[in-house]
Design an enzyme around this catalytic site. Structure first.
Site, PDB file in Angstrom:
ATOM      1  N   PRO A 108       0.818  -1.210   0.000  1.00 35.45           N
ATOM      2  CA  PRO A 108       0.000   0.000   0.000  1.00 35.45           C
ATOM      3  C   PRO A 108       0.850   1.259   0.000  1.00 35.45           C
ATOM      4  O   PRO A 108       1.827   1.362   0.737  1.00 35.45           O
ATOM      5  CB  PRO A 108      -0.799  -0.121   1.309  1.00 35.45           C
ATOM      6  CG  PRO A 108      -0.770  -1.570   1.645  1.00 35.45           C
ATOM      7  CD  PRO A 108       0.529  -2.086   1.142  1.00 35.45           C
ATOM      8  N   GLU A 109       0.481   2.212  -0.858  1.00 32.54           N
ATOM      9  CA  GLU A 109       1.221   3.470  -0.969  1.00 32.54           C
ATOM     10  C   GLU A 109       0.321   4.627  -0.540  1.00 32.54           C
ATOM     11  O   GLU A 109      -0.758   4.404   0.008  1.00 32.54           O
ATOM     12  CB  GLU A 109       1.743   3.619  -2.399  1.00 32.54           C
ATOM     13  CG  GLU A 109       2.633   2.449  -2.808  1.00 32.54           C
ATOM     14  CD  GLU A 109       3.160   2.545  -4.226  1.00 32.54           C
ATOM     15  OE1 GLU A 109       3.093   3.643  -4.819  1.00 32.54           O
ATOM     16  OE2 GLU A 109       3.641   1.521  -4.754  1.00 32.54           O
ATOM     17  N   LYS A 123       2.498   7.766   3.874  1.00 30.68           N
ATOM     18  CA  LYS A 123       2.318   6.332   4.104  1.00 30.68           C
ATOM     19  C   LYS A 123       1.976   6.026   5.557  1.00 30.68           C
ATOM     20  O   LYS A 123       2.354   4.980   6.083  1.00 30.68           O
ATOM     21  CB  LYS A 123       3.591   5.571   3.709  1.00 30.68           C
ATOM     22  CG  LYS A 123       3.795   5.463   2.205  1.00 30.68           C
ATOM     23  CD  LYS A 123       4.891   4.473   1.886  1.00 30.68           C
ATOM     24  CE  LYS A 123       5.036   4.280   0.391  1.00 30.68           C
ATOM     25  NZ  LYS A 123       6.037   3.248   0.051  1.00 30.68           N
TER      26      LYS A 123
END
Length: 446
Positions: free
Chosen positions: A2-3, A54
């Site tokens: 996930p970014e 993030k």
């Protein structure tokens, strides 16, 4: 992994699911996870989420009523709000379900005050994610590329002398100190749109960009329109191509605009995000491993700073037409494997038949061969004076068997001679008369 866009979508999901709900009780942690306990327990509290790069921050705020001042509060009850900062790692995300449908890898759980109860859980299959009670934004991370664009741009251009920008541009884009929110697929899409080789020094790419006063007050758009006059006097509209830093801002926002149909690991739907991608894991694109072992996708020239011995990596993302749908190529592979599986048993039977035939032929050949005579034969030595005759031997004469028979004959002869010598001694002792001893002690008879 996930970014920035995925973590922002996660925060939107939490705010949508938890709006108007009241949570109660203690925050539960799974026994397997090694992250710290969240020391928060309250009869009534609400949850709100906020993202930055993030990271995602959950704010747990107690709800105070008029009756709270009259009743006594126990020691375990939390009266002050608490912030829990999450980092998703490789596979973390939030899910809101009923208690009966609690996910297997729900490592942190927040329960609602209703009947039947529901639960907001942080699910992390690979357990690389982390959370920090009473945490704050990580100090080593720079401004968010999506929602702090002005300070992000200023932070990069004012620190170009840093050693980070001596590295290739593809590796510098993953440094969260300057590009907070950029990850592996975003760097590939940004460099592809500008046709920048991935292994060019980052400083050479960013030196031409100037920090303008306009950027401090207004976010630069992806395409700016400029009017100019042609030779004929007509106005012509020109489109300025965006620079690297502006794409670091606009490209993640495009993923956010895809909404819940984009990167949604809870549902397993990636088709919308895959259709949006132009470079990352797309057929026809090149791929190499950088100095950190991460795969970079690109097209065209690599650049001068390619790692030594770098090899192309053909790791493709599985393209999905629909949920639980297989492409034609996969169907073709299935039919091939089925045909091979059917043909293999026939080959095995043939091999078994050949082995049996070989075994029978060996047994037949073995039966034809003469058997060795294993019986012990105690025969007397043959006369040396007899002439040697050729031809078939008689059954009475023992066959010559080599040195072993000669040794055995010698041993037998030695045994016979010993017996004869012993017998002769016995006979001699019987024939001798016994002497009579007379006289004094120690004297002889006269």
């Amino acid at each position: 992994m996930p970014e920035g866009p995925e973590l922002h979508l996660a925060s939107l999901y939490v705010n949508k699911m938890c709006e108007g709900l009241v949570f109660s009780g203690a925050v539960e942690k799974s026994e397997v996870n090694k992250n710290p306990e969240v020391p928060f327990c309250c009869d009534a509290y609400c949850i709100k989420a906020h993202s930055r790069g993030k990271e995602v921050r959950l704010s747990l705020t107690p709800i105070k009523n008029d009756d709270d001042g009259k009743r006594k509060v126990t020691k375990h009850q939390s009266q002050q709000p608490m912030d829990v900062v999450f980092r998703f790692g490789m596979s973390g995300f939030f899910r809101f379900t009923s208690v009966d449908d609690l996910p297997k890898h729900a490592h942190l759980r927040f329960y609602t005050n209703e009947n039947p109860r529901r639960v907001l859980s942080f699910e992390d299959t690979r357990r690389f994610g982390s959370w920090h009670p009473n945490g704050t934004w990580q100090k080593d991370r720079g401004p968010c590329v999506m929602f702090e664009y002005e300070s992000f741009r200023e932070n990069v251009l004012s620190n170009l002398s840093d050693k980070t920008f001596d590295k290739p541009i593809c590796e510098a884009l993953l440094n969260q100190k300057y590009f907070n929110g950029i990850g592996n697929y975003l760097r590939a899409e940004i460099l592809f749109r500008l046709q920048i080789p991935p292994f060019v020094k980052a400083r050479t790419v960013l030196e031409g960009l100037v920090l303008k006063d306009e950027d401090k007050n207004k976010v630069k758009k992806e395409i700016t329109v400029v009017e100019s006059t042609d030779k004929t006097g007509k106005k012509v509209v020109k489109a300025e191509t965006p620079d690297l830093l502006s794409l670091c801002h606009t490209v993640p926002l495009e993923v956010v605009q895809l909404g819940e149909n984009g990167y949604a690991p809870a549902k397993g739907k990636y088709s919308v995000l895959q259709a949006w991608m132009r470079c990352y894991s797309v057929d026809g694109m090149n791929s190499l491993g950088d100095h950190n072992g991460r795969t970079i996708w690109f097209k065209g020239d690599t650049g001068p700073l390619v790692p030594k011995g770098a090899k192309s990596r053909k790791i493709m993302w599985k393209r999905q037409k629909d949920d639980h749908d297989y492409t034609d190529s996969k169907k073709a592979k299935k039919t091939r494997t089925d045909s091979i599986a059917k043909a293999k048993p026939a080959k095995k039977k043939e091999n078994i038949k050949v082995k049996k035939e070989n075994a029978t032929s060996k047994t037949q050949n073995a039966s034809k061969r003469p058997k060795k005579n294993t019986e012990k034969i105690n025969a007397a030595p043959a006369d040396e004076n007899k002439p040697k005759t050729r031809g078939k031997r008689s059954s009475k004469v023992p066959p010559k068997t080599g040195k072993n028979t000669i040794k055995s004959q010698r041993v037998e002869e030695e045994i016979k001679t010993k017996r004869n010598s012993v017998a002769c001694r016995k006979s001699a002792t019987k024939a001798k008369p016994q002497r009579k001893i007379s006289g004094t002690r120690g004297g002889r008879s006269k």
